[in-house]
Design an enzyme around this catalytic site. Sequence first.
Site, PDB file in Angstrom:
ATOM      1  N   SER A 191       0.828  -1.804   0.159  1.00 54.71           N
ATOM      2  CA  SER A 191      -0.200   0.169   0.058  1.00 54.71           C
ATOM      3  C   SER A 191       1.268   1.267   0.330  1.00 54.71           C
ATOM      4  CB  SER A 191      -0.649   0.115   1.487  1.00 54.71           C
ATOM      5  OG  SER A 191      -0.477  -0.150   2.474  1.00 54.71           O
ATOM      6  N   ALA A 224      -2.434   0.749  10.517  1.00 53.56           N
ATOM      7  CA  ALA A 224      -1.137  -0.870  10.381  1.00 53.56           C
ATOM      8  C   ALA A 224      -1.099  -1.188   8.910  1.00 53.56           C
ATOM      9  CB  ALA A 224      -2.037  -1.527  11.195  1.00 53.56           C
ATOM     10  N   PRO A 225      -0.084  -1.807   8.462  1.00 52.53           N
ATOM     11  CA  PRO A 225       0.896  -2.205   9.171  1.00 52.53           C
ATOM     12  C   PRO A 225       2.139  -1.442   8.975  1.00 52.53           C
ATOM     13  CG  PRO A 225       0.681  -3.342   7.312  1.00 52.53           C
ATOM     14  CD  PRO A 225      -0.470  -2.755   7.136  1.00 52.53           C
ATOM     15  N   GLY A 226       1.543   0.019   8.274  1.00 47.27           N
ATOM     16  CA  GLY A 226       2.227   0.648   8.294  1.00 47.27           C
ATOM     17  C   GLY A 226       3.277   1.394   6.866  1.00 47.27           C
ATOM     18  N   GLY A 227       2.631   0.990   6.409  1.00 53.28           N
ATOM     19  CA  GLY A 227       2.596   1.620   4.353  1.00 53.28           C
ATOM     20  C   GLY A 227       2.697   3.197   4.135  1.00 53.28           C
ATOM     21  N   ASP A 263      -8.439   4.274  17.744  1.00 58.68           N
ATOM     22  CA  ASP A 263      -9.733   4.366  16.838  1.00 58.68           C
ATOM     23  C   ASP A 263      -9.623   5.298  16.017  1.00 58.68           C
ATOM     24  OD1 ASP A 263     -12.599   5.425  15.661  1.00 58.68           O
ATOM     25  OD2 ASP A 263     -11.867   3.502  15.101  1.00 58.68           O
ATOM     26  N   LYS A 309     -13.435   4.215  -0.417  1.00 57.52           N
ATOM     27  CA  LYS A 309     -13.811   2.740  -0.717  1.00 57.52           C
ATOM     28  C   LYS A 309     -15.210   2.391  -1.283  1.00 57.52           C
ATOM     29  CE  LYS A 309      -9.749   1.747   1.330  1.00 57.52           C
ATOM     30  NZ  LYS A 309      -8.515   1.065   0.635  1.00 57.52           N
TER      31      LYS A 309
END
Length: 372
Positions: A191, A224-227, A263, A309
């Site tokens: 990502s 997460a995961p941090g791209g 969140d 999305k």
Amino acid sequence: MMSPTAKGLLLLCRPGFEKECTAEAESLARAGGISGFARTTADSGCVHYVFHELVDWKEALEAAPFDAFVFARQRSIWIERVADMPQEDRVTPLIEAIAAQEIQVGRLDVETADTNEAKSLSGFLKRFIPHIERTLKARRILRDKEELPTLHLLFKDSSQVDLGLSRLGDASPWPMGIARLRMPRNAPSRSTLKLAEAFDALMTEEERTQSLKPGLYAVDLGAAPGGWSFQFSERGMHVYAVDNGPLADSLVASGMVEHVRADGFSWRAPRKQVEWVVCDMVEQPARVAQLVSDWIASGKAKRCIFNLKLPMKKRFEELKKCRQVISSRFGLHGDHYVLRIRQLYHDREEVTAYLAKIPAPDSNKTAKLSRR
């Protein structure tokens, strides 16, 4: 020398998004006083928007600028089709069709749709195009001048090609609109390529220079995961990575990323001057649009890149709804903003947007200009 006439628009998109690309073309053409219809097939990755009447190609450029499209990866003005090129000599009919347009061009972009069928042409094009380039240069049609238009050759197969024109800066800088980016070795996820492409596709060079420099602060909502956090930390920027899920150990070890287990919709901004907030959360598009517009309109961050999305049905309508959400939020206090949206090559069912608050136009300056 006469200016070429436009038959329509040549549009390349992600396969499966032909309907949305067509809707944009129709809306833009209609607003520009041009009527037409679309020729396309499902999953073809290509839309021919055909004008009912021929118009000057520059008029078509003005009516349908590339930056106005979200779902078109590439857009050129369709000026001619060369079909049934004989196998024994494909060069001559193509060169003569180009020469008949009485134009000079500064660049040649060779394109196909992004489908497996079209990709099978790669071998043929590698052999064929050098002959075309040499001949165009010999006839002084292809010149090394940036101010000249770009000639697009969109191949359907080895016997049919459509000719299109665009201006420098008014088309994707990448052939077919495909950004060929290398995956960074230490990136936590693929990502990261979405954000890397977004920086290039949605921002000006000046905006990148001002906002992507060491020492600035960024917030990554749903990190997460941090791209996406990786893109900022690699540039020496400090990142608050907000997500209840785990981050890549290498990212935290860099010392540039603080993992905030929270969140993204409820976490409040830090007491720092935040340059960036980015968001790639799987959530209802309108809710994401509301979240990021609150961050930017309220001044909690200066600029934002975020993903929407889109649902499988009514993508075009959902995007209009998100635009309205953002417009309404900034309209509360009469704030001005810039919003650029594009379906990137590294996107799938989503689109990516850049949002920033901008100063109000100088009314005195505007008045002076209007009196000249």
